[in-house]
Design a protein around this motif. Structure first.
Motif, PDB file in Angstrom:
ATOM      1  N   THR A   1      66.934  38.627  16.954  1.00  0.00           N
ATOM      2  CA  THR A   1      65.481  38.528  16.879  1.00  0.00           C
ATOM      3  C   THR A   1      65.066  37.528  17.935  1.00  0.00           C
ATOM      4  OG1 THR A   1      65.454  38.999  14.509  1.00  0.00           O
ATOM      5  CG2 THR A   1      63.492  37.959  15.438  1.00  0.00           C
ATOM      6  N   MET A   2      64.179  37.940  18.829  1.00  0.00           N
ATOM      7  CA  MET A   2      63.736  37.087  19.931  1.00  0.00           C
ATOM      8  C   MET A   2      62.296  36.657  19.686  1.00  0.00           C
ATOM      9  SD  MET A   2      63.782  37.950  24.000  1.00  0.00           S
ATOM     10  CE  MET A   2      65.498  38.420  23.897  1.00  0.00           C
ATOM     11  N   THR A   3      62.018  35.379  19.936  1.00  0.00           N
ATOM     12  CA  THR A   3      60.667  34.846  19.815  1.00  0.00           C
ATOM     13  C   THR A   3      60.303  34.134  21.109  1.00  0.00           C
ATOM     14  OG1 THR A   3      60.968  34.523  17.443  1.00  0.00           O
ATOM     15  CG2 THR A   3      59.147  33.355  18.472  1.00  0.00           C
TER      16      THR A   3
ATOM     17  N   ASN B   1      72.398  26.747  21.800  1.00  0.00           N
ATOM     18  CA  ASN B   1      72.577  26.536  20.355  1.00  0.00           C
ATOM     19  C   ASN B   1      73.037  25.100  20.091  1.00  0.00           C
ATOM     20  OD1 ASN B   1      75.360  26.466  20.849  1.00  0.00           O
ATOM     21  ND2 ASN B   1      75.808  28.328  19.688  1.00  0.00           N
ATOM     22  N   GLU B   2      73.262  24.764  18.826  1.00  0.00           N
ATOM     23  CA  GLU B   2      73.647  23.386  18.454  1.00  0.00           C
ATOM     24  C   GLU B   2      74.970  22.956  19.073  1.00  0.00           C
ATOM     25  OE1 GLU B   2      73.676  22.680  14.275  1.00  0.00           O
ATOM     26  OE2 GLU B   2      71.494  22.676  14.139  1.00  0.00           O
TER      27      GLU B   2
ATOM     28  N   GLY C   1      76.878  35.875  11.018  1.00  0.00           N
ATOM     29  CA  GLY C   1      76.244  34.745  10.358  1.00  0.00           C
ATOM     30  C   GLY C   1      74.889  34.518  10.994  1.00  0.00           C
ATOM     31  N   LEU C   2      74.489  33.271  11.081  1.00  0.00           N
ATOM     32  CA  LEU C   2      73.191  32.942  11.671  1.00  0.00           C
ATOM     33  C   LEU C   2      73.390  31.850  12.709  1.00  0.00           C
ATOM     34  CD1 LEU C   2      70.140  33.420  11.548  1.00  0.00           C
ATOM     35  CD2 LEU C   2      70.010  31.663   9.807  1.00  0.00           C
TER      36      LEU C   2
ATOM     37  N   VAL D   1      66.369  32.879  20.375  1.00  0.00           N
ATOM     38  CA  VAL D   1      67.052  34.050  19.853  1.00  0.00           C
ATOM     39  C   VAL D   1      67.777  33.649  18.581  1.00  0.00           C
ATOM     40  CG1 VAL D   1      68.827  35.796  20.287  1.00  0.00           C
ATOM     41  CG2 VAL D   1      67.368  35.022  22.166  1.00  0.00           C
ATOM     42  N   MET D   2      67.534  34.410  17.520  1.00  0.00           N
ATOM     43  CA  MET D   2      68.310  34.275  16.291  1.00  0.00           C
ATOM     44  C   MET D   2      69.383  35.352  16.349  1.00  0.00           C
ATOM     45  SD  MET D   2      67.066  31.756  14.625  1.00  0.00           S
ATOM     46  CE  MET D   2      67.751  31.896  13.011  1.00  0.00           C
ATOM     47  N   ASP D   3      70.642  34.926  16.404  1.00  0.00           N
ATOM     48  CA  ASP D   3      71.781  35.837  16.473  1.00  0.00           C
ATOM     49  C   ASP D   3      72.348  35.970  15.070  1.00  0.00           C
ATOM     50  OD1 ASP D   3      74.140  37.190  16.909  1.00  0.00           O
ATOM     51  OD2 ASP D   3      74.857  35.839  18.489  1.00  0.00           O
ATOM     52  N   GLN D   4      72.180  37.138  14.479  1.00  0.00           N
ATOM     53  CA  GLN D   4      72.617  37.378  13.097  1.00  0.00           C
ATOM     54  C   GLN D   4      73.847  38.280  13.030  1.00  0.00           C
ATOM     55  OE1 GLN D   4      69.063  38.943  11.269  1.00  0.00           O
ATOM     56  NE2 GLN D   4      67.841  37.384  12.268  1.00  0.00           N
TER      57      GLN D   4
END
Length: 166
Positions: A70-72, A149-150, A114-115, A108-111
């Protein structure tokens, strides 16, 4: 006096944008199939759904896909500090937003496993969003960014194109 002289010299040299002309952009949505396409880490990606919305001075685009991304994309201010929503509503387009700071962001949420969240406003993140047109409620834009990412892993999004309804 110096500011006035500097502004006059910039206008004469062609470096200053004219009022209402929008920002110069070097991208287009030509070749777009569906609502959104991009290359993510070198692989072709397509959006399967989503929408755009306005909240205060912000324009936000959310794109969903069938592969777990999901891209924002969010733009609040342009490089002159003007409201992106005002620029869109007043048809002062195109407008380009820096996605690496307080004026905008991409994520981007990469699912897939996981997340995992990637964002341009993390250290090492950067990019641009250029809103090209709003016609009959459909927003057209192009984008590219590096989101982090983190763990410090960078996701590269290139040659992004979207034409999406509100």
């Amino acid at each position: 006096m110096r500011i006035l002289l500097f502004t006059a010299l910039m206008a004469l040299s062609g470096c200053a944008p004219e009022e209402g002309d929008g920002d110069a952009v070097s991208c287009s949505i030509s070749g777009l199939s569906g609502i959104a396409n991009a290359n993510i880490d070198g692989a072709a990606w397509a959006g399967s759904g989503g929408s755009w919305s306005e909240a205060g001075s912000t324009i936000q685009i959310t794109i969903e896909s069938d592969v777990g991304f999901t891209m924002t994309l969010r733009g609040t201010k342009d490089s002159q500090g003007d409201s992106v929503a005002d620029r869109v509503n007043d048809d002062l387009l195109p407008v380009t937003i820096d996605l690496g700071g307080a004026d905008g962001s991409g994520g981007v949420m990469d699912q897939r496993n996981g997340l995992d969240a990637y964002a341009t406003n993390q250290p090492g993140g950067m990019g641009t969003l250029s809103i090209l047109e709003l016609s009959d409620g459909t927003l057209s834009a192009c984008f590219e960014f590096d989101a982090v990412n983190e763990a410090g892993v960078i996701m590269e999004v290139r040659d992004g194109k979207v034409k999406i309804d509100g």
